[in-house]
Every structure is written in structure tokens, then in C-alpha cells.
Scaffold this motif. Structure first.
Motif, PDB file in Angstrom:
ATOM      1  N   UNK A  37       0.834  -1.201   0.000  1.00  0.00           N
ATOM      2  CA  UNK A  37       0.000   0.000   0.000  1.00  0.00           C
ATOM      3  C   UNK A  37       0.866   1.246   0.000  1.00  0.00           C
ATOM      4  N   UNK A  38       0.337   2.281  -0.620  1.00  0.00           N
ATOM      5  CA  UNK A  38       1.007   3.584  -0.609  1.00  0.00           C
ATOM      6  C   UNK A  38       0.681   4.279   0.706  1.00  0.00           C
ATOM      7  N   UNK A  39       1.253   5.453   0.917  1.00  0.00           N
ATOM      8  CA  UNK A  39       1.050   6.200   2.161  1.00  0.00           C
ATOM      9  C   UNK A  39      -0.424   6.467   2.449  1.00  0.00           C
ATOM     10  N   UNK A  40      -1.246   6.656   1.427  1.00  0.00           N
ATOM     11  CA  UNK A  40      -2.669   6.923   1.607  1.00  0.00           C
ATOM     12  C   UNK A  40      -3.505   5.676   1.844  1.00  0.00           C
ATOM     13  N   UNK A  41      -2.880   4.492   1.825  1.00  0.00           N
ATOM     14  CA  UNK A  41      -3.602   3.253   2.085  1.00  0.00           C
ATOM     15  C   UNK A  41      -4.100   2.526   0.862  1.00  0.00           C
ATOM     16  N   UNK A  42      -3.908   3.089  -0.330  1.00  0.00           N
ATOM     17  CA  UNK A  42      -4.347   2.450  -1.564  1.00  0.00           C
ATOM     18  C   UNK A  42      -3.306   1.420  -2.014  1.00  0.00           C
ATOM     19  N   UNK A  43      -3.748   0.324  -2.635  1.00  0.00           N
ATOM     20  CA  UNK A  43      -2.791  -0.672  -3.118  1.00  0.00           C
ATOM     21  C   UNK A  43      -1.958  -0.125  -4.267  1.00  0.00           C
ATOM     22  N   UNK A  44      -0.656  -0.381  -4.224  1.00  0.00           N
ATOM     23  CA  UNK A  44       0.208   0.064  -5.316  1.00  0.00           C
ATOM     24  C   UNK A  44       1.178  -1.025  -5.760  1.00  0.00           C
ATOM     25  N   UNK A  45       0.860  -2.272  -5.481  1.00  0.00           N
ATOM     26  CA  UNK A  45       1.700  -3.382  -5.890  1.00  0.00           C
ATOM     27  C   UNK A  45       1.486  -4.573  -4.985  1.00  0.00           C
ATOM     28  N   UNK A  46       2.397  -5.533  -5.111  1.00  0.00           N
ATOM     29  CA  UNK A  46       2.285  -6.766  -4.342  1.00  0.00           C
ATOM     30  C   UNK A  46       3.667  -7.239  -3.943  1.00  0.00           C
ATOM     31  N   UNK A  47       3.686  -8.114  -2.951  1.00  0.00           N
ATOM     32  CA  UNK A  47       4.925  -8.750  -2.519  1.00  0.00           C
ATOM     33  C   UNK A  47       4.621 -10.168  -2.086  1.00  0.00           C
ATOM     34  N   UNK A  48       5.654 -11.001  -2.064  1.00  0.00           N
ATOM     35  CA  UNK A  48       5.537 -12.353  -1.533  1.00  0.00           C
ATOM     36  C   UNK A  48       6.221 -12.384  -0.183  1.00  0.00           C
ATOM     37  N   UNK A  49       5.610 -13.060   0.753  1.00  0.00           N
ATOM     38  CA  UNK A  49       6.149 -13.214   2.106  1.00  0.00           C
ATOM     39  C   UNK A  49       6.147 -14.699   2.438  1.00  0.00           C
ATOM     40  N   UNK A  50       6.957 -15.077   3.404  1.00  0.00           N
ATOM     41  CA  UNK A  50       7.045 -16.470   3.811  1.00  0.00           C
ATOM     42  C   UNK A  50       6.878 -16.586   5.322  1.00  0.00           C
ATOM     43  N   UNK A  51       6.106 -17.556   5.779  1.00  0.00           N
ATOM     44  CA  UNK A  51       5.955 -17.743   7.218  1.00  0.00           C
ATOM     45  C   UNK A  51       7.145 -18.439   7.867  1.00  0.00           C
ATOM     46  N   UNK A  52       8.165 -18.803   7.098  1.00  0.00           N
ATOM     47  CA  UNK A  52       9.268 -19.580   7.672  1.00  0.00           C
ATOM     48  C   UNK A  52      10.315 -18.741   8.411  1.00  0.00           C
ATOM     49  N   UNK A  53      10.126 -17.437   8.494  1.00  0.00           N
ATOM     50  CA  UNK A  53      10.965 -16.550   9.305  1.00  0.00           C
ATOM     51  C   UNK A  53      12.448 -16.562   8.915  1.00  0.00           C
ATOM     52  N   UNK A  54      12.742 -16.843   7.671  1.00  0.00           N
ATOM     53  CA  UNK A  54      14.137 -16.756   7.230  1.00  0.00           C
ATOM     54  C   UNK A  54      14.188 -16.089   5.861  1.00  0.00           C
ATOM     55  N   UNK A  55      15.369 -15.731   5.462  1.00  0.00           N
ATOM     56  CA  UNK A  55      15.549 -15.121   4.149  1.00  0.00           C
ATOM     57  C   UNK A  55      15.450 -16.232   3.105  1.00  0.00           C
ATOM     58  N   UNK A  56      14.377 -16.191   2.332  1.00  0.00           N
ATOM     59  CA  UNK A  56      14.072 -17.293   1.417  1.00  0.00           C
ATOM     60  C   UNK A  56      14.028 -16.911  -0.049  1.00  0.00           C
ATOM     61  N   UNK A  57      13.916 -15.627  -0.362  1.00  0.00           N
ATOM     62  CA  UNK A  57      13.730 -15.179  -1.742  1.00  0.00           C
ATOM     63  C   UNK A  57      15.016 -14.576  -2.302  1.00  0.00           C
ATOM     64  N   UNK A  58      15.317 -14.925  -3.540  1.00  0.00           N
ATOM     65  CA  UNK A  58      16.446 -14.315  -4.236  1.00  0.00           C
ATOM     66  C   UNK A  58      15.981 -13.930  -5.643  1.00  0.00           C
ATOM     67  N   UNK A  59      16.052 -12.636  -5.948  1.00  0.00           N
ATOM     68  CA  UNK A  59      15.695 -12.185  -7.290  1.00  0.00           C
ATOM     69  C   UNK A  59      16.828 -12.591  -8.220  1.00  0.00           C
ATOM     70  N   UNK A  60      16.547 -13.544  -9.077  1.00  0.00           N
ATOM     71  CA  UNK A  60      17.571 -14.131  -9.939  1.00  0.00           C
ATOM     72  C   UNK A  60      17.732 -13.356 -11.237  1.00  0.00           C
ATOM     73  N   UNK A  61      16.616 -12.920 -11.806  1.00  0.00           N
ATOM     74  CA  UNK A  61      16.664 -12.167 -13.069  1.00  0.00           C
ATOM     75  C   UNK A  61      15.334 -11.463 -13.274  1.00  0.00           C
ATOM     76  N   UNK A  62      15.370 -10.382 -14.059  1.00  0.00           N
ATOM     77  CA  UNK A  62      14.132  -9.713 -14.458  1.00  0.00           C
ATOM     78  C   UNK A  62      14.276  -9.218 -15.885  1.00  0.00           C
ATOM     79  N   UNK A  63      13.156  -9.244 -16.588  1.00  0.00           N
ATOM     80  CA  UNK A  63      13.153  -8.962 -18.015  1.00  0.00           C
ATOM     81  C   UNK A  63      11.998  -8.031 -18.368  1.00  0.00           C
ATOM     82  N   UNK A  64      12.153  -7.317 -19.465  1.00  0.00           N
ATOM     83  CA  UNK A  64      11.063  -6.488 -19.992  1.00  0.00           C
ATOM     84  C   UNK A  64      10.162  -7.306 -20.896  1.00  0.00           C
ATOM     85  N   UNK A  65      10.691  -8.365 -21.450  1.00  0.00           N
ATOM     86  CA  UNK A  65       9.993  -9.174 -22.438  1.00  0.00           C
ATOM     87  C   UNK A  65       9.647 -10.546 -21.835  1.00  0.00           C
TER      88      UNK A  65
END
Length: 180
Positions: free
Chosen positions: A75-103
Motif C-alpha cells: 500500500x502507498x502512504x494513503x492506504x491504496x494498493x500500489x503493488x504486491x509482494x511475496x512473504x514467507x511464514x518460515x521466518x528466514x531469508x528465502x527469496x532471491x531475485x535471480x533475473x528480471x526482463x522487460x519481455x
């Protein structure tokens, strides 16, 4: 002769009634939403489990299978949604952004050929979550999965902030860092 026929029929009937235990899928496509629903006095949400090979119901206050990750709206400062994220209940660092593409075709090609896990730079959240990203996920059992984000949506649904993602996924159930 009659006894042999009766015995054969009994064996056939017995074994035809047994269900074969199927192994969960190790790859596929899934859609995960931030919908939550009241069960008793607590809310349940949906999460994704690599071990189960599917989206599962998860109640943080309950028992049962704990998913590897779930989606939340940002959410943005005003409380409106402005995107998404993934979270994990396992309480450890689990995500690694490996690559991102425009296509999307380049993202899919990378995902399909990304077979040796790059095991570094893990963070607690997949944030921001965007289309055409490839994320590596390390489970609490030190097994690896990879996901390709195909689509991300965030908006207000029934007065609640809502997020949704569709992704391709693959899991390495034997714990090695090499797929296939």
C-alpha cells in the motif's frame, strides 16, 4: 477350479480398490490471491507449497501444512494498493531475485534454462513483485524452487486491498541445487 476363480476375483477386487498414492507435481502454473476468509475467530489465507505442488489454505493460528509463501498487497502512504509482494511464514531469508526482463518470452526462456540454482543474496520478501521476474526460493528444509512471475495485479476488492499473481514454478524435491 471354482476356488481358484473365487480367489482370483477376490484378489482383483481387493487390489482394484486400492488407491495409488500420487507424488505431487514438481512444476506447473499457479495463481495465488490475497483473499482472506474468517474461519472461527481467525482468518485463513492461501499460500503456495512446493512440497504439495499447489496452492493450499493456511491459517496462521491453526494446524496443518505451512505454505512456502503467500502474497500480500503493498500500500502507498494513503492506504491504496500500489503493488504486491511475496512473504514467507518460515521466518528466514528465502527469496532471491535471480533475473528480471522487460519481455515475457526472454523471461520464459531464462526460466526454462535456469537449471543450476544461484544460491546467494536471499531476502525476507519478494518485493517488489513484478511481471517477468525469476525468483529462487529456498525452503525451510533447504530445498529449492524457482518461480517466474507471469502477472501481478493489485487493486481494491470489496473494500479490501487485494493482490494476485500468476506464476510458473518448478521444485527440486531432492534438495540438490540442480533442476532436472
Amino acid at each position: 477350479m471354482k476356488r481358484a476363480f473365487l480367489f482370483s476375483a477376490l484378489l482383483l477386487f481387493t487390489f482394484s480398490g486400492c488407491e495409488k498414492e500420487e507424488n505431487p507435481d514438481t512444476s506447473g502454473e499457479a495463481t495465488l490471491t490475497s483473499d482472506r476468509f474468517l474461519e472461527g475467530s481467525t482468518y485463513s489465507i492461501y499460500g503456495f507449497s512446493f512440497e504439495q505442488g499447489k496452492v493450499i489454505k493456511y491459517n496462521p493460528a491453526g494446524e496443518g501444512i505451512i505454505p512456502d509463501f503467500f502474497i500480500l498487497p503493498k500500500t502507498e502512504a494513503g492506504g491504496q494498493p500500489d503493488g504486491a509482494l511475496l512473504d514467507s511464514p518460515n521466518q528466514s531469508k528465502s527469496f532471491s531475485l535471480t533475473a528480471e526482463f522487460r519481455d515475457s518470452s526472454l523471461a520464459l526462456q531464462y526460466f526454462n534454462y535456469y537449471n543450476n540454482i544461484i544460491d546467494s543474496n536471499y531476502v525476507s520478501l519478494a518485493n517488489p513483485l513484478e511481471k517477468n521476474q525469476v525468483w529462487t526460493f529456498r525452503t525451510s528444509a533447504n530445498k529449492f524452487g524457482k518461480i517466474l512471475i507471469k502477472d501481478v495485479k493489485a487493486f481494491v476488492k470489496d473494500t479490501e486491498n487485494y493482490a494476485e499473481t500468476t506464476f510458473l514454478w518448478e521444485f527440486q524435491p531432492n534438495g540438490t541445487s540442480k533442476f532436472k
